[in-house]
Structure formats: C-alpha cells, structure tokens
Design a protein around this motif. Sequence first.
Motif, PDB file in Angstrom:
ATOM      1  N   ARG A  37       0.937  -1.257   0.274  1.00 14.44           N
ATOM      2  CA  ARG A  37      -0.082   0.041   0.072  1.00 14.44           C
ATOM      3  C   ARG A  37       0.729   1.454  -0.166  1.00 14.44           C
ATOM      4  NH1 ARG A  37      -4.896   2.074   3.013  1.00 14.44           N
ATOM      5  NH2 ARG A  37      -5.933   0.360   1.849  1.00 14.44           N
ATOM      6  N   ARG A  38       1.969   1.178   1.324  1.00 12.02           N
ATOM      7  CA  ARG A  38       2.875   2.482   0.724  1.00 12.02           C
ATOM      8  C   ARG A  38       3.725   2.646  -0.455  1.00 12.02           C
ATOM      9  NH1 ARG A  38       5.079   6.083   4.526  1.00 12.02           N
ATOM     10  NH2 ARG A  38       6.881   7.209   4.021  1.00 12.02           N
ATOM     11  N   ALA A  39       3.272   2.176  -1.224  1.00 16.60           N
ATOM     12  CA  ALA A  39       4.870   1.833  -1.995  1.00 16.60           C
ATOM     13  C   ALA A  39       3.959   2.971  -3.121  1.00 16.60           C
ATOM     14  CB  ALA A  39       5.513   0.538  -3.146  1.00 16.60           C
ATOM     15  N   LEU A  40       2.019   1.608  -3.861  1.00 15.74           N
ATOM     16  CA  LEU A  40       1.418   2.111  -4.536  1.00 15.74           C
ATOM     17  C   LEU A  40       0.720   3.603  -4.334  1.00 15.74           C
ATOM     18  CD1 LEU A  40      -0.944  -0.469  -5.062  1.00 15.74           C
ATOM     19  CD2 LEU A  40       1.009  -0.239  -6.676  1.00 15.74           C
ATOM     20  N   SER A  97      -3.803   6.909 -20.824  1.00 11.41           N
ATOM     21  CA  SER A  97      -3.828   5.992 -19.837  1.00 11.41           C
ATOM     22  C   SER A  97      -2.341   6.671 -18.705  1.00 11.41           C
ATOM     23  CB  SER A  97      -3.156   5.136 -20.571  1.00 11.41           C
ATOM     24  OG  SER A  97      -1.714   4.814 -20.260  1.00 11.41           O
ATOM     25  N   SER A  98      -2.506   6.181 -17.530  1.00  9.68           N
ATOM     26  CA  SER A  98      -2.020   7.118 -16.351  1.00  9.68           C
ATOM     27  C   SER A  98      -1.995   4.873 -15.766  1.00  9.68           C
ATOM     28  CB  SER A  98      -2.918   6.911 -15.199  1.00  9.68           C
ATOM     29  OG  SER A  98      -1.649   7.450 -14.467  1.00  9.68           O
ATOM     30  N   ARG A  99      -1.087   4.656 -14.896  1.00  9.52           N
ATOM     31  CA  ARG A  99      -0.655   3.299 -14.533  1.00  9.52           C
ATOM     32  C   ARG A  99       0.343   3.632 -13.214  1.00  9.52           C
ATOM     33  NH1 ARG A  99      -3.496  -1.351 -13.224  1.00  9.52           N
ATOM     34  NH2 ARG A  99      -1.304  -3.183 -12.665  1.00  9.52           N
ATOM     35  N   ILE A 100      -0.107   3.372 -11.858  1.00 10.99           N
ATOM     36  CA  ILE A 100       0.742   3.594 -10.513  1.00 10.99           C
ATOM     37  C   ILE A 100       0.975   2.385 -10.338  1.00 10.99           C
ATOM     38  CG2 ILE A 100       0.245   4.171  -8.160  1.00 10.99           C
ATOM     39  CD1 ILE A 100      -0.846   6.213 -10.020  1.00 10.99           C
ATOM     40  N   LEU A 101       1.972   1.981  -9.802  1.00 10.26           N
ATOM     41  CA  LEU A 101       3.250   1.741  -9.849  1.00 10.26           C
ATOM     42  C   LEU A 101       4.049   1.612  -8.658  1.00 10.26           C
ATOM     43  CD1 LEU A 101       4.939   1.533 -13.396  1.00 10.26           C
ATOM     44  CD2 LEU A 101       3.417  -0.004 -12.168  1.00 10.26           C
ATOM     45  N   PRO A 102       4.062   0.110  -7.933  1.00 11.31           N
ATOM     46  CA  PRO A 102       4.771   0.571  -6.265  1.00 11.31           C
ATOM     47  C   PRO A 102       6.021   1.523  -6.722  1.00 11.31           C
ATOM     48  CG  PRO A 102       4.791  -1.582  -7.196  1.00 11.31           C
ATOM     49  CD  PRO A 102       4.251  -0.939  -8.101  1.00 11.31           C
ATOM     50  N   ASP A 103       5.716   2.898  -6.179  1.00 12.83           N
ATOM     51  CA  ASP A 103       7.326   3.448  -5.632  1.00 12.83           C
ATOM     52  C   ASP A 103       7.152   4.434  -7.363  1.00 12.83           C
ATOM     53  OD1 ASP A 103       7.737   3.813  -2.512  1.00 12.83           O
ATOM     54  OD2 ASP A 103       9.054   1.991  -3.862  1.00 12.83           O
ATOM     55  N   GLY A 104       6.004   4.636  -8.073  1.00 10.85           N
ATOM     56  CA  GLY A 104       5.999   4.948  -9.459  1.00 10.85           C
ATOM     57  C   GLY A 104       4.899   4.987 -10.563  1.00 10.85           C
ATOM     58  N   SER A 105       5.163   5.552 -12.059  1.00 11.76           N
ATOM     59  CA  SER A 105       4.174   5.854 -12.032  1.00 11.76           C
ATOM     60  C   SER A 105       4.051   5.800 -13.679  1.00 11.76           C
ATOM     61  CB  SER A 105       3.315   6.838 -12.105  1.00 11.76           C
ATOM     62  OG  SER A 105       4.044   7.870 -12.014  1.00 11.76           O
ATOM     63  N   LEU A 106       3.173   5.332 -14.637  1.00 11.87           N
ATOM     64  CA  LEU A 106       3.827   5.156 -16.260  1.00 11.87           C
ATOM     65  C   LEU A 106       2.759   6.182 -16.776  1.00 11.87           C
ATOM     66  CD1 LEU A 106       5.579   4.181 -18.650  1.00 11.87           C
ATOM     67  CD2 LEU A 106       3.957   2.184 -19.073  1.00 11.87           C
ATOM     68  N   ASP A 107       2.361   6.784 -17.957  1.00 14.34           N
ATOM     69  CA  ASP A 107       1.379   7.726 -17.970  1.00 14.34           C
ATOM     70  C   ASP A 107       2.232   8.090 -19.444  1.00 14.34           C
ATOM     71  OD1 ASP A 107       0.107   9.330 -15.611  1.00 14.34           O
ATOM     72  OD2 ASP A 107       1.950   9.297 -15.281  1.00 14.34           O
TER      73      ASP A 107
END
Length: 284
Positions: free
Chosen positions: A123-126, A169-179
């Motif tokens: 949870r914290r990483a997300l 599109s947006s994708r939340i990753l553990p300790d990051g994201s991709l947009d």
Amino acid sequence: MKIGGSTLVSYPAGEVRGRSAVVGAVPVGDRYGTIVAETPFHPLDHTWPDQPADVGTIGGLTVVDCVTGAVAEDEGESERSVHLGEDIPVRRGTPGWSWLVVHVTDAPVPGEEVELVVDAGNRRALSAGHTACHLTALALNAALAGRWRKEPAADGLGHPDFDQTAITSSRILPDGSLDLYRLGKSLRRKGFTTEGLAEELPEIARLVNDRLKEWVAADAPVWIDSPGPELTARRTWRCGLPDGEVAIPCGGTHLSRTSELGSVTATLELSGDGSELTMRTRVG
C-alpha cells in the motif's frame, strides 16, 4: 444475499486494518468474492484503472484481487445479481445502485465477521507512486506552459492542464507511475504546439525534475477530502505546495507529506513519429 447499500471504505484515511460483518458472497470466475460492510481495501476502479488493487488477507485467507462490484437496489433479494468490473452496465455512482468492494480469494471466507488486513508495504509503495504521479503531472504542466497558443483549462496552480487534456492512460506502480499522452490533431487544435518538442525534451525534463525537487524538500502536506465513507464518494487529493494549495479529483491512496517521497525523478520519451509522449516517474 444480505447486501444493502454501498460498501464503506476506510482506505482514504490511510487505514490498513479493520473488522467487519460479511454481507454477501459472489462467484468470481472459479474463485470466491466476499463483500463486507466496511473495508480498508482499495479495489481496482473499473472506470479509470490507474491504481492496482490492494492485496492482503480477509478472514486469514489471501486476497488475490479486489474489484469493484455493483448491484441494482430495486431488485428483490433473491433476484439480485452483482456485476463486476467491466461488466457493470451503469456509470459509477448511478442512483439506485449499491457499489461494492469485492475481495477475491481462492477459497470461501469462513465466518460472519472477519478481520481484514492490507499489505502495508505494498500500500505504501502504491501511495508513494500515486502522490508522485500527481506532482509530476503538475510539474509537467508548468514546464509545457509556454507551448500553448490558446487558453485551455488550467490546473490547480493556474498552468494550462496538458496532463488532463492529453492523457490517454495512467498506471500507478509501486514507487512510481507510467503516463501516456497523445499528441495528435485534437491536441493541436486545442492550441498545443508540438514543433521542436523533441529537441526541447531534455530541458523540459530538467524543469520538471527541478520543480519536483523543490516540492519534495518543501515537506508539503497531502490529504484526501471525502464527503462520506461510501465507495462512490467523490474524493479529492489536496496538497499545500509552496506555489499554492492544489486539488485533483482522485479515488486512490496517498502519502501524508511530500517529504515522505524522499526523491522523485521523471523521464520523458517521445515516440518516433512524435504522436505520443511517455512519462515515467520513479520515487527514491
């Protein structure tokens, strides 16, 4: 099925544990879906699936997935059918429907009342990834502000909102994201200039990262405004940045201060034909 009303959720306040009554069970393929009255689990949002579902345990069993469900309230109890994810036939929050968090396990969950425990590390990483994603979007808007010939909608800091105008599109990753952003004719008609973008991209990335460094160092407070505990409550992410307090509609989870991120780095990449911009955000 004893379902009555939408699931109450405690994850907007950062909760990762809870205890609740079981109010329903539904099949999820060859697995089992359990619905409780109140949960700390964040489910995948079927309408904008950016943040992955929480994992953890329910009644001691591993939660392998957590999805959004919906059921029509005017159906008789014996006739009620829970629709899951992309099979939900109505818009999120449609009146006359109950909106549910469905915890998916490989075996039936025993008992009428259960303990729910979210994997706090995951949870914290997300949450870190989601907070960084919002900050990076705001920093990108500021860095691209000079490329607009017209006045599009502004973000919470008064800059042209490239992020919301161009995002696909947006994708939340553990300790990051991709947009991913589309730089097509529609965006150009709205006034965005793409000429010379490839050549200026390194400087744009530098501006984004300089601003992110300032915001992390500012130790700005982050919080979620929620009008109610129901899953469908329209929540808002807020952050008291040095540039001003900013608000973004958001149903995800977040850290409580920008300094908790440690550091945030964004990288920008333009596709070969110049039609798509990719932004990767990394925390730490």
